[in-house]
Design an enzyme around this catalytic site. Structure first.
Site, short mmCIF file in Angstrom:
data_model
loop_
_atom_site.label_atom_id
_atom_site.label_comp_id
_atom_site.label_asym_id
_atom_site.label_seq_id
_atom_site.Cartn_x
_atom_site.Cartn_y
_atom_site.Cartn_z
CG HIS A 112 -2.18 -0.82 0.93
ND1 HIS A 112 -2.76 -1.67 1.84
CD2 HIS A 112 -2.94 -0.90 -0.19
CE1 HIS A 112 -3.83 -2.23 1.29
NE2 HIS A 112 -3.95 -1.79 0.07
NE ARG B 156 -12.43 2.00 -13.33
CZ ARG B 156 -11.47 2.46 -14.13
NH1 ARG B 156 -10.77 3.53 -13.80
NH2 ARG B 156 -11.20 1.84 -15.26
NE ARG C 168 -17.95 1.67 -13.75
CZ ARG C 168 -16.81 1.04 -14.01
NH1 ARG C 168 -16.49 0.73 -15.26
NH2 ARG C 168 -15.97 0.74 -13.05
CD GLU D 91 -17.54 -1.92 -19.25
OE1 GLU D 91 -16.46 -1.87 -18.66
OE2 GLU D 91 -18.64 -2.03 -18.68
CG ASN E 275 -9.62 -1.04 -19.17
OD1 ASN E 275 -8.83 -0.63 -20.01
ND2 ASN E 275 -9.94 -0.35 -18.10
CG ASP E 276 -14.42 -5.17 -18.49
OD1 ASP E 276 -13.79 -6.19 -18.17
OD2 ASP E 276 -14.83 -4.34 -17.68
NE ARG F 26 -9.90 -5.22 -16.51
CZ ARG F 26 -10.74 -4.21 -16.32
NH1 ARG F 26 -11.97 -4.26 -16.83
NH2 ARG F 26 -10.38 -3.15 -15.65
CB CYS G 297 -14.21 5.90 -19.87
SG CYS G 297 -15.33 4.50 -19.84
#
Ligand code: PEP
Ligand code: MG
Length: 845
Positions: free
Chosen positions: A471, A578, A614, A708, A731-732, A742, A779
């Site tokens: 982290h 997100r 979203r 997506e 991405n998807d 991914r 996006c």
């Protein structure tokens, strides 16, 4: 004369600046080097491939005039055993200028390589190399050097005699070699021949560096020397021949020499192979080594950047705790009180800090930890002692799993140990503040240390232990502080105040840089600063292409803090909020009011700019422990995104209400993830309309869908009829189009949104949006890549939503484009067959 063109884009430099004496001292021949900015290594001219290394980290070429050229990608990259490298050509193949030779996953390789600097050298004699212009940025394919023959008797592979004297010379073995007794004893000598059989102890076999040293060692000697492995003899005076022989670790080889100094020659070669090449003589290390033998300390890159500053050894010490308590009830109450205070303090965090505090809260509330501590307290121990032993037990159990990622989480456990104990013992948990610009050295950085470092404005961080996904590393990357981890315990002995260079891009610490290294670092820092400053100066301006076309550059956000940061970087709105960030790493779902407050705060930070929220996209790679999911064998194809929300209309309705209440109407847009058809959109719209009605909102609220899934792209026409906008979730879309997970490192290099199949799906979606006059954006991750912008814009995209840090550079890149060019390159990209072809198009632009 043959012109060499840069095999890749990057920073060109003279060989002297290569941090490896084998190259810098020209043992591999004259040449130049490039610190690469792209991972496709192309032929610098027409040539024949002599050999691609078995480990694919280097290629040797024979040019039309006989010159043999080595392209050696990175330093010590042989140890990666081919991981991150893909060969695009085979031995003996004829290649054309610009043809891809190798593909290199720069991120993966840079993590473990000593350096990515790529030397390009002429290995045989009889050629003169003239470099045209070094120490600057070059584009792939740009003319960079010329090679011409300096004498008609150019040396060919296998002829290694002194080309000037022309005659063999007799000499003793080089003085610098310390011969092993066994080597001397084993050499069989027969008049003018000698030979010896041995096993190769070098971890990486006879690769470029040992080969160069062997050739250099034989230079003063006159005998012909061969090394035979697996029945094939290779001329030991030729680097090319040695590389081509592919002599590997533990191979049995025979070294044979014929000539006046045969014994000396065999001894020299055997001694070098035995240990004189300073190579590792055991299995290659994938974990970083500390001192690499060149004075640099190698670690692992956790957050990029370059810093020059004074060492500050920073060692917060463990607080001593009493073993025995004051009675079970009192100690249990004390522990509960300390835990409560920490949980309350965590509420004040934002952004990445909030996510990490959320993860810590889960640990502070962990029932097993609490139960273990309570068991010790019941045996008479103090709360602090019990808490420390409970954490130690937990850490041991994690260590026993052997899982590197889990082990990195032990830092979080230590952090909550430290904070709870500070509260229980009344000791000050605050830490000494390092001086501004310092390079902080610490055994392992804990997230709670971090606040001090950001406020202090430290230049960089180097840890002896820890890992790149801890982290604290995420916090360093967010704060833009260069950080190297796992540099080894030797760094803990560096003197306070000594001036060092922390090159996090290359994951090294130079503990005693000379003037040249300091100058080079300063030059790199100022180049970076100039570029970043120029981009920052125009970051707040609207983004217009060179022909005046307006392209909106938005930010992908996941917190209030990020919204504020993105505004400073010139975002024109948020193209993807997100909202999962509010739901992850906690014990129960946030209620409507909590959501509303956060959405309102983000909208306020955006100061009237559009905000696309979203709806919850959990499931798949983002499970949430407290929301019951049935077991799914394949969660990526399961009840994720809109499917989950439609199965829990109560949660979706609450989220819609929170958005409608929190985000001013002028800014508000809502977007649905993972849609496959207009049916899902219609159901969601009905729930949204109910929420609007319940709140008395009459004005319509734009509701868009993410593209997506290949299904959504194919049906974009019907979706665009009912949706107010479409946004590509590349991405998807890429993972589903290419059937490549991914999150799976084994197929990571495939997951590239510039694959032509994905581009066809984007083109199809663009058609759908155009047919209904809908706004069309991207996006997913590809939107942050300035290289991809011409194709996306040429396909019809008018909004790119990027990670905040990418915005200034993305705006600068878009301003250089014009629509006619973008359309032309997009059309060409749609004719391509592979991702490589598409990327090649972009590189020649
Ligand atoms: C995407 O899939 O491209 C996207 C933006 O969504 P996420 O990365 O959050 O799944
Ligand atoms: Mg997605």
């Amino acid at each position: 004369m043959i012109v060499l063109h840069a095999p890749m884009a990057g920073w060109a430099m003279p060989l002297d600046q290569v941090p490896d004496p084998v190259f810098a001292e020209r043992m591999m021949g004259d040449g130049f080097a490039i610190d690469p900015l792209d991972g496709v290594i192309r032929a610098p001219c027409d040539a024949r491939v002599i050999a691609v290394a078995a480990t694919r980290h280097s290629v040797t070429l024979q040019l039309g005039n006989g010159a043999e050229l080595l392209i050696h990608v990175g330093l010590e990259t042989v140890a990666l055993a081919g991981v991150g490298f893909t060969a695009k050509v085979a031995d003996g193949e004829q290649v054309k200028l610009g043809q891809p030779l190798l593909e290199v996953d720069l991120d993966a390789v840079a993590l473990h390589a000593k350096s990515m600097v790529t030397p390009i050298t002429v290995m045989n004699e009889g050629f003169a190399l003239r470099v045209l212009d070094l120490d600057r940025r070059v584009a792939a394919g740009q003319a960079i050097a010329e090679i011409s023959i300096v004498q008609s008797t150019a040396c060919f592979p296998g002829v290694g005699r002194d080309p000037v004297a022309g005659q063999p010379v007799t000499a003793a073995a080089p003085d610098h070699l310390v011969h092993h007794d066994w080597v001397l004893a084993s050499v069989e000598e027969l008049s003018d021949t000698a030979q010896l059989t041995m096993r190769v102890p070098l971890a990486n076999g006879v690769h470029a560096r040992p080969a160069a040293r062997i050739v250099a060692a034989l230079k003063p000697l006159a005998s012909d020397v061969t090394i035979t492995a697996r029945g094939a003899p290779a001329n030991a005076r030729s680097i090319v021949a040695l590389l081509g022989a592919g002599i590997a670790h533990d191979d049995e080889i025979e070294i044979a020499a014929r000539g006046p100094d045969a014994r000396a020659a065999v001894t020299a070669v055997a001694t070098l192979i035995e240990d004189g090449t300073h190579e590792a003589v055991h299995a290659p290390v994938s974990s970083p080594a500390a001192d690499r033998g060149d004075g640099l300390i190698q670690g692992v890159r956790a957050a990029p950047g370059l810093a020059v500053g004074a060492i500050f050894q920073w060692h917060p010490t463990d607080v001593a705790v009493p073993e025995h308590g004051n009675g079970e009830a009192a100690e249990i109450a004390a522990l509960a009180g300390a835990r409560r205070s920490l949980l309350a303090a965590a509420d004040g965090h934002q952004g990445a800090g909030a996510e990490i505090a959320g993860a810590h809260n889960a640990l502070i509330d962990d029932p097993e930890l609490i139960a273990a501590a309570q068991r010790s307290i019941a045996q008479g121990k103090s709360a602090a002692f019990a808490w420390r032993s409970a954490i130690a037990g937990h850490a041991d159990a994690i260590r026993a799993t052997g899982d590197a990622l889990l082990i990195e989480r032990i830092a979080d456990l230590k952090d909550i140990e430290r904070q709870v104990i500070a509260l229980l013992t009344g000791t000050d948990a605050s830490l000494p503040v390092p001086p501004r610009g310092a390079i902080v050295v610490i055994d392992e950085l804990l997230p709670s240390h971090f606040a001090v470092l950001t406020v202090a404005g430290v230049g960089g961080i180097c840890t002896a232990f820890g890992g790149p996904t801890a982290h604290a590393a995420i916090l360093a990357a967010t704060a833009g502080i260069p950080m190297v981890v796992a540099a080894g315990p030797a760094i803990l002995d560096l003197h306070d105040g000594s001036r060092v260079i922390l090159d996090a891009d290359r994951a090294t610490l130079n503990p005693s840089p000379d003037a040249a290294a300091l100058d080079a670092a300063a030059a790199r820092q100022s180049r970076n600063q100039l570029r970043v400053a120029a981009e920052a100066r125009s970051a707040q301006d609207d983004c217009l292409m060179a022909d005046g076309t307006r392209i909106e550059i938005f930010a992908n956000l996941a917190s209030v803090e990020e919204a504020a940061y993105a505004v400073t970087l010139g975002t024109e709105g948020c193209g993807l909020l997100r909202t999962e960030f509010l739901f992850l790493d906690r014990a129960i779902a946030p209620d409507e009011d909590e959501q509303c407050a956060v959405y309102a705060a983000i909208a306020a930070e955006l100061e009237g700019r559009p905000l696309i929220v979203r709806t919850l996209d959990i499931g798949g790679d983002k499970p949430v422990a407290y929301l019951p999911f049935a077991h799914e064998d394949n969660p990526a194809l399961g009840a994720r995104g809109i499917r989950f929300s439609l199965a829990r209309p109560d949660l979706l309705a609450a989220q819609f209400r929170a958005i409608l209440r929190g985000v001013p109407a002028a800014q508000c847009r809502i977007m649905l993830p993972m849609v496959v058809d207009a049916g899902e959109l219609a159901t969601a719209r009905a729930i949204l309309d109910e929420a609007r009605a319940a709140l008395g909102i009459t004005a319509p609220v734009p509701l868009g869908v993410m593209i997506e899934t290949p299904a959504a792209a194919m049906l974009a026409g019907s979706l665009a009829r009912d949706a107010d906008f479409l946004s590509i979730g590349s991405n998807d879309l890429t993972q589903y189009a290419l059937a490549a997970d991914r999150g799976n490192p084994a197929v990571a290099s495939m997951v590239d949104a510039l694959h032509p199949a994905v581009l066809h799906l984007i083109a199809r979606a663009a058609e759908g949006a155009r047919a209904h006059g809908r706004w069309f954006g991207v996006c997913g991750g590809i939107a942050s890549d300035p290289v991809a912008a011409p194709i996306l814009i040429g396909l019809g995209v008018t909004e790119l939503s990027a990670t905040p840090a990418a915005i200034p550079a993305l705006k600068a890149a878009v301003r250089r484009l014009d629509m006619a060019g973008c359309k032309a390159i997009a059309a060409l990209a749609l004719t391509a067959s592979t991702t490589r072809d598409v990327r090649a198009l972009l590189e020649t632009e």
